[in-house]
Scaffold this motif. Structure first.
Motif, PDB file in Angstrom:
ATOM      1  N   VAL A   1       0.842  -1.203   0.000  1.00  0.00           N
ATOM      2  CA  VAL A   1       0.000   0.000   0.000  1.00  0.00           C
ATOM      3  C   VAL A   1       0.878   1.254   0.000  1.00  0.00           C
ATOM      4  O   VAL A   1       0.622   2.199  -0.755  1.00  0.00           O
ATOM      5  CB  VAL A   1      -0.947   0.008   1.217  1.00  0.00           C
ATOM      6  CG1 VAL A   1      -1.696   1.339   1.302  1.00  0.00           C
ATOM      7  CG2 VAL A   1      -1.940  -1.138   1.130  1.00  0.00           C
ATOM      8  N   ALA A   2       1.908   1.256   0.826  1.00  0.00           N
ATOM      9  CA  ALA A   2       2.803   2.418   0.904  1.00  0.00           C
ATOM     10  C   ALA A   2       3.485   2.675  -0.429  1.00  0.00           C
ATOM     11  O   ALA A   2       3.579   3.821  -0.879  1.00  0.00           O
ATOM     12  CB  ALA A   2       3.851   2.196   1.996  1.00  0.00           C
ATOM     13  N   ARG A   3       3.962   1.609  -1.081  1.00  0.00           N
ATOM     14  CA  ARG A   3       4.643   1.760  -2.366  1.00  0.00           C
ATOM     15  C   ARG A   3       3.710   2.328  -3.425  1.00  0.00           C
ATOM     16  O   ARG A   3       4.069   3.267  -4.156  1.00  0.00           O
ATOM     17  CB  ARG A   3       5.183   0.408  -2.838  1.00  0.00           C
ATOM     18  CG  ARG A   3       5.787   0.450  -4.230  1.00  0.00           C
ATOM     19  CD  ARG A   3       6.155  -0.940  -4.721  1.00  0.00           C
ATOM     20  NE  ARG A   3       5.029  -1.860  -4.687  1.00  0.00           N
ATOM     21  CZ  ARG A   3       4.045  -1.869  -5.596  1.00  0.00           C
ATOM     22  NH1 ARG A   3       4.043  -1.002  -6.587  1.00  0.00           N
ATOM     23  NH2 ARG A   3       3.069  -2.747  -5.512  1.00  0.00           N
ATOM     24  N   VAL A   4       2.496   1.784  -3.512  1.00  0.00           N
ATOM     25  CA  VAL A   4       1.542   2.241  -4.526  1.00  0.00           C
ATOM     26  C   VAL A   4       1.151   3.702  -4.300  1.00  0.00           C
ATOM     27  O   VAL A   4       1.124   4.506  -5.243  1.00  0.00           O
ATOM     28  CB  VAL A   4       0.285   1.349  -4.527  1.00  0.00           C
ATOM     29  CG1 VAL A   4      -0.788   1.941  -5.454  1.00  0.00           C
ATOM     30  CG2 VAL A   4       0.640  -0.064  -4.972  1.00  0.00           C
ATOM     31  N   ILE A   5       0.857   4.049  -3.047  1.00  0.00           N
ATOM     32  CA  ILE A   5       0.464   5.431  -2.741  1.00  0.00           C
ATOM     33  C   ILE A   5       1.617   6.394  -3.027  1.00  0.00           C
ATOM     34  O   ILE A   5       1.424   7.478  -3.580  1.00  0.00           O
ATOM     35  CB  ILE A   5       0.020   5.565  -1.270  1.00  0.00           C
ATOM     36  CG1 ILE A   5      -1.249   4.739  -1.019  1.00  0.00           C
ATOM     37  CG2 ILE A   5      -0.235   7.032  -0.919  1.00  0.00           C
ATOM     38  CD1 ILE A   5      -2.466   5.209  -1.784  1.00  0.00           C
ATOM     39  N   ALA A   6       2.835   6.001  -2.656  1.00  0.00           N
ATOM     40  CA  ALA A   6       4.001   6.859  -2.896  1.00  0.00           C
ATOM     41  C   ALA A   6       4.181   7.113  -4.388  1.00  0.00           C
ATOM     42  O   ALA A   6       4.464   8.246  -4.809  1.00  0.00           O
ATOM     43  CB  ALA A   6       5.254   6.212  -2.311  1.00  0.00           C
ATOM     44  N   GLN A   7       3.998   6.073  -5.192  1.00  0.00           N
ATOM     45  CA  GLN A   7       4.138   6.238  -6.642  1.00  0.00           C
ATOM     46  C   GLN A   7       3.023   7.104  -7.213  1.00  0.00           C
ATOM     47  O   GLN A   7       3.254   7.947  -8.086  1.00  0.00           O
ATOM     48  CB  GLN A   7       4.149   4.869  -7.320  1.00  0.00           C
ATOM     49  CG  GLN A   7       5.433   4.073  -7.058  1.00  0.00           C
ATOM     50  CD  GLN A   7       5.456   2.739  -7.779  1.00  0.00           C
ATOM     51  OE1 GLN A   7       4.421   2.112  -7.993  1.00  0.00           O
ATOM     52  NE2 GLN A   7       6.644   2.283  -8.146  1.00  0.00           N
ATOM     53  N   LYS A   8       1.795   6.917  -6.721  1.00  0.00           N
ATOM     54  CA  LYS A   8       0.658   7.699  -7.217  1.00  0.00           C
ATOM     55  C   LYS A   8       0.816   9.176  -6.876  1.00  0.00           C
ATOM     56  O   LYS A   8       0.478  10.053  -7.676  1.00  0.00           O
ATOM     57  CB  LYS A   8      -0.653   7.173  -6.615  1.00  0.00           C
ATOM     58  CG  LYS A   8      -1.093   5.818  -7.162  1.00  0.00           C
ATOM     59  CD  LYS A   8      -2.391   5.362  -6.516  1.00  0.00           C
ATOM     60  CE  LYS A   8      -3.554   6.259  -6.894  1.00  0.00           C
ATOM     61  NZ  LYS A   8      -4.843   5.714  -6.390  1.00  0.00           N
ATOM     62  N   MET A   9       1.349   9.453  -5.675  1.00  0.00           N
ATOM     63  CA  MET A   9       1.480  10.830  -5.215  1.00  0.00           C
ATOM     64  C   MET A   9       2.798  11.466  -5.666  1.00  0.00           C
ATOM     65  O   MET A   9       2.952  12.688  -5.597  1.00  0.00           O
ATOM     66  CB  MET A   9       1.406  10.882  -3.685  1.00  0.00           C
ATOM     67  CG  MET A   9       0.106  10.344  -3.085  1.00  0.00           C
ATOM     68  SD  MET A   9      -1.332  11.345  -3.531  1.00  0.00           S
ATOM     69  CE  MET A   9      -0.926  12.883  -2.718  1.00  0.00           C
ATOM     70  N   GLY A  10       3.741  10.627  -6.088  1.00  0.00           N
ATOM     71  CA  GLY A  10       5.058  11.155  -6.429  1.00  0.00           C
ATOM     72  C   GLY A  10       5.853  11.529  -5.191  1.00  0.00           C
ATOM     73  O   GLY A  10       6.744  12.392  -5.246  1.00  0.00           O
ATOM     74  N   TRP A  11       5.545  10.853  -4.071  1.00  0.00           N
ATOM     75  CA  TRP A  11       6.225  11.128  -2.798  1.00  0.00           C
ATOM     76  C   TRP A  11       7.357  10.129  -2.565  1.00  0.00           C
ATOM     77  O   TRP A  11       7.455   9.105  -3.232  1.00  0.00           O
ATOM     78  CB  TRP A  11       5.231  11.050  -1.643  1.00  0.00           C
ATOM     79  CG  TRP A  11       4.235  12.178  -1.605  1.00  0.00           C
ATOM     80  CD1 TRP A  11       4.110  13.190  -2.516  1.00  0.00           C
ATOM     81  CD2 TRP A  11       3.227  12.393  -0.621  1.00  0.00           C
ATOM     82  NE1 TRP A  11       3.086  14.036  -2.153  1.00  0.00           N
ATOM     83  CE2 TRP A  11       2.521  13.577  -0.999  1.00  0.00           C
ATOM     84  CE3 TRP A  11       2.843  11.724   0.531  1.00  0.00           C
ATOM     85  CZ2 TRP A  11       1.462  14.081  -0.250  1.00  0.00           C
ATOM     86  CZ3 TRP A  11       1.779  12.222   1.275  1.00  0.00           C
ATOM     87  CH2 TRP A  11       1.105  13.390   0.894  1.00  0.00           C
ATOM     88  N   HIS A  12       8.184  10.443  -1.581  1.00  0.00           N
ATOM     89  CA  HIS A  12       9.265   9.549  -1.188  1.00  0.00           C
ATOM     90  C   HIS A  12       8.682   8.423  -0.336  1.00  0.00           C
ATOM     91  O   HIS A  12       7.574   8.521   0.183  1.00  0.00           O
ATOM     92  CB  HIS A  12      10.328  10.310  -0.391  1.00  0.00           C
ATOM     93  CG  HIS A  12      10.971  11.415  -1.176  1.00  0.00           C
ATOM     94  ND1 HIS A  12      11.939  11.183  -2.133  1.00  0.00           N
ATOM     95  CD2 HIS A  12      10.765  12.767  -1.166  1.00  0.00           C
ATOM     96  CE1 HIS A  12      12.299  12.324  -2.673  1.00  0.00           C
ATOM     97  NE2 HIS A  12      11.604  13.306  -2.113  1.00  0.00           N
ATOM     98  N   LEU A  13       9.471   7.354  -0.186  1.00  0.00           N
ATOM     99  CA  LEU A  13       9.013   6.180   0.554  1.00  0.00           C
ATOM    100  C   LEU A  13       9.982   5.837   1.681  1.00  0.00           C
ATOM    101  O   LEU A  13      11.198   5.885   1.490  1.00  0.00           O
ATOM    102  CB  LEU A  13       8.902   4.982  -0.395  1.00  0.00           C
ATOM    103  CG  LEU A  13       8.524   3.635   0.230  1.00  0.00           C
ATOM    104  CD1 LEU A  13       7.098   3.672   0.760  1.00  0.00           C
ATOM    105  CD2 LEU A  13       8.680   2.517  -0.798  1.00  0.00           C
ATOM    106  N   LEU A  14       9.433   5.498   2.832  1.00  0.00           N
ATOM    107  CA  LEU A  14      10.239   5.020   3.962  1.00  0.00           C
ATOM    108  C   LEU A  14       9.644   3.713   4.464  1.00  0.00           C
ATOM    109  O   LEU A  14       8.498   3.693   4.931  1.00  0.00           O
ATOM    110  CB  LEU A  14      10.261   6.043   5.097  1.00  0.00           C
ATOM    111  CG  LEU A  14      10.779   5.526   6.451  1.00  0.00           C
ATOM    112  CD1 LEU A  14      12.213   5.033   6.328  1.00  0.00           C
ATOM    113  CD2 LEU A  14      10.668   6.598   7.531  1.00  0.00           C
ATOM    114  N   ASP A  15      10.387   2.644   4.332  1.00  0.00           N
ATOM    115  CA  ASP A  15       9.994   1.348   4.885  1.00  0.00           C
ATOM    116  C   ASP A  15      10.795   1.173   6.168  1.00  0.00           C
ATOM    117  O   ASP A  15      11.945   0.735   6.143  1.00  0.00           O
ATOM    118  CB  ASP A  15      10.320   0.235   3.875  1.00  0.00           C
ATOM    119  CG  ASP A  15       9.979  -1.153   4.402  1.00  0.00           C
ATOM    120  OD1 ASP A  15       9.686  -1.283   5.604  1.00  0.00           O
ATOM    121  OD2 ASP A  15      10.014  -2.105   3.607  1.00  0.00           O
TER     122      ASP A  15
END
Length: 221
Positions: A18-32
Protein backbone atom coordinates in the motif's frame (compact mmCIF):
# COMPACT_ATOMS: atom_id res chain seq x y z
CA UNK A 1 5.11 21.79 6.36
CA UNK A 2 6.14 18.59 4.56
CA UNK A 3 3.12 16.27 4.09
CA UNK A 4 3.59 12.84 5.65
CA UNK A 5 1.34 9.78 5.44
CA UNK A 6 2.03 7.10 8.04
CA UNK A 7 0.91 3.51 7.52
CA UNK A 8 1.31 1.35 10.62
CA UNK A 9 0.26 -2.16 11.55
CA UNK A 10 1.55 -5.68 12.24
CA UNK A 11 3.29 -7.87 9.67
CA UNK A 12 1.26 -9.31 6.80
CA UNK A 13 -1.39 -6.60 6.52
CA UNK A 14 -0.07 -5.18 3.25
CA UNK A 15 1.60 -2.04 4.60
CA UNK A 16 4.55 -2.23 2.25
CA UNK A 17 2.51 -2.72 -0.90
CA UNK A 18 0.00 0.00 0.00
CA UNK A 19 2.80 2.42 0.90
CA UNK A 20 4.64 1.76 -2.37
CA UNK A 21 1.54 2.24 -4.53
CA UNK A 22 0.46 5.43 -2.74
CA UNK A 23 4.00 6.86 -2.90
CA UNK A 24 4.14 6.24 -6.64
CA UNK A 25 0.66 7.70 -7.22
CA UNK A 26 1.48 10.83 -5.21
CA UNK A 27 5.06 11.15 -6.43
CA UNK A 28 6.22 11.13 -2.80
CA UNK A 29 9.26 9.55 -1.19
CA UNK A 30 9.01 6.18 0.55
CA UNK A 31 10.24 5.02 3.96
CA UNK A 32 9.99 1.35 4.89
CA UNK A 33 10.94 1.51 8.55
CA UNK A 34 10.78 -2.26 8.83
CA UNK A 35 13.51 -2.43 6.21
CA UNK A 36 15.57 0.00 8.29
CA UNK A 37 15.49 -2.36 11.26
CA UNK A 38 16.12 -5.37 9.04
CA UNK A 39 19.06 -3.60 7.36
CA UNK A 40 20.35 -2.63 10.78
CA UNK A 41 20.11 -6.28 11.85
CA UNK A 42 22.15 -7.27 8.77
CA UNK A 43 24.74 -4.62 9.55
CA UNK A 44 25.02 -5.86 13.14
CA UNK A 45 25.32 -9.48 12.04
CA UNK A 46 27.91 -8.77 9.33
CA UNK A 47 30.07 -6.94 11.86
CA UNK A 48 29.76 -9.70 14.43
CA UNK A 49 28.35 -7.34 17.07
CA UNK A 50 26.70 -8.77 20.19
CA UNK A 51 23.20 -7.28 20.58
CA UNK A 52 23.93 -6.67 24.26
CA UNK A 53 26.68 -4.19 23.30
CA UNK A 54 24.52 -1.08 23.25
CA UNK A 55 27.38 1.34 22.55
CA UNK A 56 28.35 -0.56 19.39
CA UNK A 57 24.71 -0.83 18.33
CA UNK A 58 24.26 2.92 18.75
CA UNK A 59 27.30 3.70 16.60
CA UNK A 60 26.07 1.45 13.78
CA UNK A 61 22.59 2.98 13.92
CA UNK A 62 23.89 6.53 13.74
CA UNK A 63 25.96 5.77 10.63
CA UNK A 64 23.58 3.47 8.78
CA UNK A 65 23.95 4.07 5.02
CA UNK A 66 20.51 3.16 3.66
CA UNK A 67 18.39 4.16 0.68
CA UNK A 68 15.22 3.00 -1.13
CA UNK A 69 14.38 2.92 -4.82
CA UNK A 70 10.92 2.26 -6.27
CA UNK A 71 10.54 1.01 -9.83
CA UNK A 72 7.89 2.26 -12.23
CA UNK A 73 5.29 -0.39 -13.14
CA UNK A 74 6.87 -2.83 -10.69
CA UNK A 75 6.02 -4.09 -7.21
CA UNK A 76 9.70 -4.21 -6.31
CA UNK A 77 11.33 -1.74 -3.94
CA UNK A 78 15.10 -1.98 -3.90
CA UNK A 79 16.87 -1.45 -0.59
CA UNK A 80 20.54 -0.48 -0.57
CA UNK A 81 22.78 -0.93 2.47
CA UNK A 82 26.29 0.52 2.16
CA UNK A 83 25.66 0.77 -1.58
CA UNK A 84 24.74 -2.92 -1.93
CA UNK A 85 21.28 -4.17 -2.95
CA UNK A 86 20.13 -6.28 0.02
CA UNK A 87 16.44 -6.45 -0.92
CA UNK A 88 16.21 -10.25 -1.00
CA UNK A 89 18.26 -10.87 2.13
CA UNK A 90 16.11 -8.44 4.11
CA UNK A 91 12.96 -10.52 3.57
CA UNK A 92 14.19 -13.78 5.12
CA UNK A 93 12.55 -15.05 8.31
CA UNK A 94 15.93 -15.07 10.07
CA UNK A 95 16.54 -11.37 9.38
CA UNK A 96 12.97 -10.47 10.37
CA UNK A 97 13.22 -12.29 13.69
CA UNK A 98 16.53 -10.61 14.54
CA UNK A 99 15.17 -7.21 13.55
CA UNK A 100 12.17 -7.65 15.84
CA UNK A 101 14.44 -8.45 18.79
CA UNK A 102 16.76 -5.51 18.09
CA UNK A 103 13.81 -3.15 17.63
CA UNK A 104 12.90 -3.66 21.28
CA UNK A 105 16.22 -2.12 22.43
CA UNK A 106 15.65 1.49 23.48
CA UNK A 107 19.06 2.86 22.49
CA UNK A 108 18.61 1.47 18.97
CA UNK A 109 15.17 3.03 18.51
CA UNK A 110 16.48 6.38 19.73
CA UNK A 111 19.47 6.30 17.40
CA UNK A 112 17.37 5.32 14.37
CA UNK A 113 14.64 7.87 15.10
CA UNK A 114 16.50 10.82 13.58
CA UNK A 115 17.61 8.69 10.64
CA UNK A 116 13.97 7.93 9.84
CA UNK A 117 12.79 11.52 10.26
CA UNK A 118 15.42 12.65 7.74
CA UNK A 119 13.41 10.89 5.02
CA UNK A 120 10.67 13.54 5.29
CA UNK A 121 11.49 15.87 2.39
CA UNK A 122 9.41 17.58 -0.29
CA UNK A 123 7.15 16.85 -2.05
CA UNK A 124 6.09 14.42 0.70
CA UNK A 125 6.68 11.08 2.40
CA UNK A 126 4.82 7.81 2.84
CA UNK A 127 6.19 6.06 5.94
CA UNK A 128 5.40 2.40 6.58
CA UNK A 129 6.08 0.72 9.92
CA UNK A 130 4.85 0.01 13.41
CA UNK A 131 5.33 3.32 15.22
CA UNK A 132 5.36 5.87 12.40
CA UNK A 133 2.19 7.62 13.53
CA UNK A 134 2.70 7.20 17.26
CA UNK A 135 6.40 8.05 17.64
CA UNK A 136 8.42 8.90 14.55
CA UNK A 137 5.93 11.27 12.86
CA UNK A 138 3.53 12.23 15.64
CA UNK A 139 2.39 15.30 13.72
CA UNK A 140 1.91 13.54 10.38
CA UNK A 141 -0.74 15.01 8.09
CA UNK A 142 -2.38 11.62 7.53
CA UNK A 143 -2.31 8.45 9.62
CA UNK A 144 -3.51 4.94 8.75
CA UNK A 145 -3.40 1.72 10.78
CA UNK A 146 -3.88 -1.54 8.88
CA UNK A 147 -4.89 -4.75 10.63
CA UNK A 148 -6.02 -8.29 9.72
CA UNK A 149 -6.60 -11.63 11.42
CA UNK A 150 -3.46 -13.55 12.36
CA UNK A 151 -4.56 -16.53 10.24
CA UNK A 152 -5.06 -14.37 7.18
CA UNK A 153 -1.62 -12.83 7.67
CA UNK A 154 -0.03 -16.26 8.10
CA UNK A 155 -1.65 -17.45 4.87
CA UNK A 156 -0.36 -14.37 3.03
CA UNK A 157 3.14 -15.04 4.32
CA UNK A 158 2.94 -18.68 3.22
CA UNK A 159 1.97 -17.59 -0.31
CA UNK A 160 4.90 -15.16 -0.38
CA UNK A 161 7.33 -17.90 0.60
CA UNK A 162 5.90 -20.29 -1.99
CA UNK A 163 6.14 -17.62 -4.69
CA UNK A 164 9.83 -17.28 -3.82
CA UNK A 165 10.34 -21.03 -4.16
CA UNK A 166 10.47 -21.72 -0.41
CA UNK A 167 8.47 -24.15 1.67
CA UNK A 168 6.49 -23.24 4.75
CA UNK A 169 4.31 -24.87 7.38
CA UNK A 170 1.20 -22.83 8.12
CA UNK A 171 1.09 -23.80 11.82
CA UNK A 172 4.69 -22.68 12.29
CA UNK A 173 4.16 -19.43 10.39
CA UNK A 174 1.01 -18.69 12.41
CA UNK A 175 2.92 -19.26 15.66
CA UNK A 176 5.68 -16.90 14.47
CA UNK A 177 3.13 -14.23 13.49
CA UNK A 178 1.39 -14.40 16.87
CA UNK A 179 4.70 -14.43 18.77
CA UNK A 180 5.88 -11.35 16.91
CA UNK A 181 2.56 -9.58 17.53
CA UNK A 182 2.90 -10.25 21.25
CA UNK A 183 6.51 -9.08 21.29
CA UNK A 184 5.82 -5.91 19.28
CA UNK A 185 2.70 -4.90 21.21
CA UNK A 186 4.16 -5.53 24.68
CA UNK A 187 7.62 -4.02 24.27
CA UNK A 188 8.51 -1.13 26.54
CA UNK A 189 9.69 1.21 23.78
CA UNK A 190 7.20 2.28 21.09
CA UNK A 191 4.77 -0.65 21.36
CA UNK A 192 2.65 -1.53 18.34
CA UNK A 193 -0.71 0.26 18.56
CA UNK A 194 -2.85 2.60 16.44
CA UNK A 195 -2.32 6.35 16.79
CA UNK A 196 -5.37 7.97 18.38
CA UNK A 197 -6.01 9.98 15.21
CA UNK A 198 -5.38 7.13 12.74
CA UNK A 199 -7.86 5.69 10.26
CA UNK A 200 -8.09 1.97 11.14
CA UNK A 201 -8.66 -0.39 8.21
CA UNK A 202 -9.21 -4.14 8.65
CA UNK A 203 -7.78 -5.71 5.48
CA UNK A 204 -8.87 -9.30 6.25
CA UNK A 205 -11.70 -9.30 3.71
CA UNK A 206 -10.52 -6.43 1.51
CA UNK A 207 -8.65 -6.53 -1.78
CA UNK A 208 -5.50 -4.48 -2.27
CA UNK A 209 -7.38 -2.08 -4.55
CA UNK A 210 -10.06 -1.53 -1.90
CA UNK A 211 -7.47 -0.69 0.75
CA UNK A 212 -5.59 1.66 -1.59
CA UNK A 213 -8.88 3.37 -2.48
CA UNK A 214 -9.60 4.11 1.21
CA UNK A 215 -6.10 5.45 1.85
CA UNK A 216 -6.13 7.55 -1.32
CA UNK A 217 -9.49 9.03 -0.35
CA UNK A 218 -8.07 10.07 3.03
CA UNK A 219 -5.08 11.83 1.48
CA UNK A 220 -7.07 13.52 -1.27
CA UNK A 221 -9.73 14.71 1.18
Amino acid sequence: MIPVLTIDGPSGVGKGTVARVIAQKMGWHLLDSGAIYRAFALAVESRGIDITDERALEQIAQNLDLSFKTHKDSELVSVYLDGEDVSKTLRTEKTGAMASKIAAIGVVRTALLKRQQDFAVMPGLVADGRDMGTVVFKNASFKVYLTASSMQRANRRLKQLQAQGHQGIIAQILAEVEARDARDSSRKHAPLKPAKDALIIDTTELSLDEVIAQVSKLVKA
